[in-house]
Design a protein around this motif. Structure first.
Motif, PDB file in Angstrom:
ATOM      1  N   THR A 193       0.858  -1.183   0.000  1.00 12.23           N
ATOM      2  CA  THR A 193       0.000   0.000   0.000  1.00 12.23           C
ATOM      3  C   THR A 193       0.893   1.232   0.000  1.00 12.23           C
ATOM      4  O   THR A 193       1.808   1.332   0.818  1.00 12.23           O
ATOM      5  CB  THR A 193      -0.911   0.050   1.246  1.00 12.23           C
ATOM      6  N   GLU A 194       0.640   2.156  -0.922  1.00  9.51           N
ATOM      7  CA  GLU A 194       1.450   3.370  -1.024  1.00  9.51           C
ATOM      8  C   GLU A 194       0.908   4.441  -0.092  1.00  9.51           C
ATOM      9  O   GLU A 194      -0.229   4.884  -0.220  1.00  9.51           O
ATOM     10  CB  GLU A 194       1.430   3.900  -2.458  1.00  9.51           C
ATOM     11  N   GLY A 195       1.692   4.844   0.897  1.00 13.03           N
ATOM     12  CA  GLY A 195       1.276   5.886   1.828  1.00 13.03           C
ATOM     13  C   GLY A 195       1.644   7.269   1.328  1.00 13.03           C
ATOM     14  O   GLY A 195       2.546   7.429   0.514  1.00 13.03           O
ATOM     15  N   LYS A 196       0.959   8.292   1.850  1.00 15.47           N
ATOM     16  CA  LYS A 196       1.190   9.678   1.433  1.00 15.47           C
ATOM     17  C   LYS A 196       1.625  10.574   2.597  1.00 15.47           C
ATOM     18  O   LYS A 196       1.796  11.780   2.431  1.00 15.47           O
ATOM     19  CB  LYS A 196      -0.092  10.255   0.826  1.00 15.47           C
ATOM     20  N   GLY A 197       1.797   9.989   3.781  1.00 14.17           N
ATOM     21  CA  GLY A 197       2.108  10.794   4.959  1.00 14.17           C
ATOM     22  C   GLY A 197       3.594  11.084   5.125  1.00 14.17           C
ATOM     23  O   GLY A 197       4.403  10.831   4.228  1.00 14.17           O
ATOM     24  N   ASP A 198       3.933  11.620   6.304  1.00 17.40           N
ATOM     25  CA  ASP A 198       5.324  11.954   6.610  1.00 17.40           C
ATOM     26  C   ASP A 198       6.162  10.688   6.805  1.00 17.40           C
ATOM     27  O   ASP A 198       5.630   9.602   7.121  1.00 17.40           O
ATOM     28  CB  ASP A 198       5.398  12.797   7.883  1.00 17.40           C
ATOM     29  N   PRO A 249       6.576   6.268   4.135  1.00 16.67           N
ATOM     30  CA  PRO A 249       5.600   7.311   4.441  1.00 16.67           C
ATOM     31  C   PRO A 249       4.469   6.722   5.297  1.00 16.67           C
ATOM     32  O   PRO A 249       4.109   5.547   5.141  1.00 16.67           O
ATOM     33  CB  PRO A 249       5.074   7.727   3.063  1.00 16.67           C
ATOM     34  N   SER A 252       1.707   3.670   4.659  1.00 15.84           N
ATOM     35  CA  SER A 252       2.257   2.621   3.804  1.00 15.84           C
ATOM     36  C   SER A 252       2.141   1.257   4.477  1.00 15.84           C
ATOM     37  O   SER A 252       2.179   1.134   5.706  1.00 15.84           O
ATOM     38  CB  SER A 252       3.735   2.891   3.496  1.00 15.84           C
TER      39      SER A 252
END
Length: 289
Positions: A193-198, A249, A252
């Motif tokens: 899963t592609e994360g978008k956070g820090d 990130p 993820s």
């Protein structure tokens, strides 16, 4: 422990009062005699269990124990006997604690292997007597620090060599896959899963869900099974985890393949045997601080 020794001293003192060469017999002529005998009986509570469990005295040899106890009381202030007895006590501690500890550190659970007792005693006795030894104290300490890990590694490779080879071959196959990315130091991952956070720093505390497997597909740990995330700082885990977390990130989910040198190496950790490479599903839920 201190309490037991205190009671043992009372027991020996009581025996010494009326002890000659043979085993003493009760002769309760007055209240002091009666008190002494009562002390002798009362202070044996738990003694047999202590002898068996802590001092490893075989119950079939209880007469030999009594003979030694009686001899100690008979000899009283004999300095030579006291020194001899001190030698027996020190050897018991050395054999039951030190030698066992060294053997476990080097040979693990293999009770058929041991260091050389003759050479151990040769060094121990020469140093104790102040005689010239084959190596000085500092050199001996240095030699221990150098040789113990070398011998331990050799022993472990004899025990787990096949497993180590399987793990190395497995990681080599992982490295060939097209869907795999490398993090460095032989650590690989695939994005589930592609994360978008820090992305956390190594000092950050994070919240994660994870599942750890061996190459035989057995699960050795899982926060999913405990039904709650785990929280820790990124630099408080094995190197492979730190490397993964500080590149992920938030949001993820990765499957991370960690070689043994970036995991537990030669150490055993629960169901994880030495030289194990590890496969983790890691879900980075958030940065706590």
């Amino acid at each position: 422990m201190k309490k037991f020794y205190f009671l043992a001293v009372i027991l020996v003192a009581a025996i010494m009062g009326g002890c000659k060469k043979g085993l003493p017999k009760a002769d309760l002529k007055n209240d002091v005699d009666t008190l002494s005998y009562a002390f002798g009986v009362a202070q044996t509570r738990g003694l047999k269990e202590y002898l068996v469990q802590r001092m490893e005295v075989d119950t079939t040899c209880i007469d030999e124990f009594i003979a030694g106890l009686n001899e100690g009381a008979t000899e009283g202030g004999n300095k030579k006997w006291a020194a001899y007895f001190a030698g027996l006590q020190i050897w018991q501690q050395v054999s039951q604690q030190m030698i066992r500890g060294i053997n476990y550190e080097i040979f693990g659970d293999d009770s058929t292997q041991t260091i050389s007792l003759d050479n151990f005693l040769a060094g121990f006795i020469s140093a104790t007597k102040g005689e010239k030894t084959l190596m000085g104290m500092d050199e001996a300490t240095s030699m221990v620090n150098i040789l113990m890990p070398v011998i331990r590694t050799r022993v472990l490779e004899e025990q787990f060599g096949d497993w180590k080879k399987q793990c190395e071959d497995y990681m080599a196959e992982v490295a060939k896959r097209e869907d795999i990315q490398e993090l460095g130091d032989g650590i690989y991952y695939e994005v589930l899963t592609e994360g978008k956070g820090d992305i956390p720093a190594d000092t950050n505390k994070v919240s994660v869900n994870y599942e750890g497997r061996l190459i035989n597909d057995s699960i050795f740990d899982s926060s999913y099974e405990r039904h709650e995330p785990t929280k820790f700082r990124c630099n408080q885990v094995i190197p492979g985890w730190t490397r993964a977390l500080t590149n992920m990130p938030v949001g993820s989910t990765w499957r991370v393949y960690i070689p043994q040198k970036q995991a537990y190496g030669e150490r055993r950790a629960g169901d994880i045997t030495p030289f194990s490479c590890l496969i983790f599903k890691i879900e980075l839920l958030g940065i706590e601080e």
